[in-house]
Write an enzyme that holds these catalytic residues in place. Structure first.
Site, PDB file in Angstrom:
ATOM      1  N   LYS A  52       0.836  -1.203   0.000  1.00  0.00           N
ATOM      2  CA  LYS A  52       0.000   0.000   0.000  1.00  0.00           C
ATOM      3  C   LYS A  52       0.875   1.260   0.000  1.00  0.00           C
ATOM      4  O   LYS A  52       0.545   2.256  -0.663  1.00  0.00           O
ATOM      5  CB  LYS A  52      -0.922   0.001   1.218  1.00  0.00           C
ATOM      6  CG  LYS A  52      -2.035  -1.031   1.134  1.00  0.00           C
ATOM      7  CD  LYS A  52      -2.838  -1.105   2.416  1.00  0.00           C
ATOM      8  CE  LYS A  52      -3.950  -2.133   2.310  1.00  0.00           C
ATOM      9  NZ  LYS A  52      -4.701  -2.324   3.561  1.00  0.00           N
ATOM     10  N   GLN A 103      -4.350  -1.349   9.894  1.00  0.00           N
ATOM     11  CA  GLN A 103      -4.266  -2.685   9.320  1.00  0.00           C
ATOM     12  C   GLN A 103      -4.850  -3.715  10.281  1.00  0.00           C
ATOM     13  O   GLN A 103      -4.558  -3.707  11.475  1.00  0.00           O
ATOM     14  CB  GLN A 103      -2.799  -3.029   9.005  1.00  0.00           C
ATOM     15  CG  GLN A 103      -2.602  -4.380   8.338  1.00  0.00           C
ATOM     16  CD  GLN A 103      -3.265  -4.457   6.975  1.00  0.00           C
ATOM     17  OE1 GLN A 103      -3.284  -3.488   6.232  1.00  0.00           O
ATOM     18  NE2 GLN A 103      -3.808  -5.616   6.651  1.00  0.00           N
ATOM     19  N   ASP A 163     -10.682   3.945   4.707  1.00  0.00           N
ATOM     20  CA  ASP A 163     -10.841   2.503   4.564  1.00  0.00           C
ATOM     21  C   ASP A 163     -12.289   2.085   4.831  1.00  0.00           C
ATOM     22  O   ASP A 163     -12.640   0.918   4.696  1.00  0.00           O
ATOM     23  CB  ASP A 163      -9.893   1.776   5.520  1.00  0.00           C
ATOM     24  CG  ASP A 163      -9.613   0.339   5.105  1.00  0.00           C
ATOM     25  OD1 ASP A 163      -9.749   0.028   3.909  1.00  0.00           O
ATOM     26  OD2 ASP A 163      -9.244  -0.472   5.980  1.00  0.00           O
TER      27      ASP A 163
END
Length: 284
Positions: free
Chosen positions: A55, A99, A122
């Site tokens: 990413k 994450q 996200d």
């Protein structure tokens, strides 16, 4: 019937990232602000480390500054919330990615809720899910958002279609069903506890199938309705999705490959939403 056309997520994602890079460059030229995505990783799980690094590399290609925060595995929920709260208050950070999965000792939902909604690129907070469900401004979960972009690219209009979502996770199954519902599809959810006969029956009636349950080849090719659109968001050992690809391809009109379908779209959507967040926050 001829074999289904493959939905090329890799090619579409590349185009989205190119457009995102141009938008980032335009924002910097107008305001002097460079979009910034902060990634937060707890512990050193090898798969997560690799994913975060990927990413970061993609961010740079899109003209996005990547700020990484690595926390020890023993980090407490309170400590993680403190880090996320600081990043949420930092005006130079426009998007935050936490994450997951994290250690079992961490309250994952509490951690997600520490992310400011305007920086939740996200799409993991309750505020983002609510906004997405009601068609209000906000950020969608990245994989569901990527799936919708993929459907649009192939001129698949969900309106009036029967859609079956196989899976009910908070970041994939549930939100993609809400996005399809928002586009006037009639949505049925199936999941790991749905009896096999009921799953087969639902899939046989579906014009659009989204498989996201994490069980290899759970969706049988013989159950795919002729001409249906099949989106396989599963990824299992050996590059195997949640759909029997070979069987489904003989019946579907469009199908995503695994890999190369949904996966690239997830990251492309994350980057696109990060630049969008930066534009909103700068008022540019």
């Amino acid at each position: 019937m001829s074999q289904a056309t493959l939905m090329d997520g890799t090619g579409l994602a590349r185009r989205i990232v190119e457009e995102t890079a141009q938008q980032a460059a335009d924002l910097t030229a107008r305001t002097g602000v460079t979009p910034c995505l902060a990634t937060v990783l707890v512990g050193e799980d090898p798969a997560s480390v690799t994913y975060v690094r990927m990413k970061q590399n993609r961010s740079r290609k899109a003209g996005i500054v990547s700020r990484h925060v690595s926390l020890p595995a023993a980090t407490t929920t309170a400590e993680l919330i403190g880090t996320l709260t600081e990043l949420s208050a930092d005006p130079t950070v426009h998007g935050i990615l936490l994450q997951h999965p994290m250690g079992h000792h961490i309250d994952e939902r509490a951690a997600f809720e520490a992310i400011a909604p305007e920086k939740d690129v996200d799409g993991v907070t309750l505020a983002s899910f609510s906004a997405m469900s009601f068609g209000l401004p906000g950020f969608s979960s990245c994989t569901p958002g990527g799936i919708m972009r993929l459907l649009d690219a192939y001129d698949v209009d969900p309106a009036g279609k029967r859609a079956v979502v196989v899976g009910r996770s908070a970041i994939l199954g549930r939100p993609v069903g809400m996005l399809l519902l928002g586009r006037d599809a009639t949505v049925t959810y199936c999941h790991s506890r749905t009896p096999a006969a009921d799953l087969s029956s639902a899939v046989r009636e579906a014009d659009i199938v989204v498989a996201a349950v994490g069980r290899p080849r759970l969706v049988r090719g013989e159950d795919i309705k002729p001409g249906a659109v099949v989106v396989d968001a599963g990824y299992n050992a050996g590059n195997v999705g949640d759909v029997d690809f070979d069987g489904a391809r003989e019946r579907a009109s469009l199908i995503t490959p695994v890999p190369g379908g949904v996966g690239p779209m997830t990251i492309a959507t994350l980057l696109s939403q990060t630049v969008e967040a930066a534009v909103r926050q700068t008022g540019a």
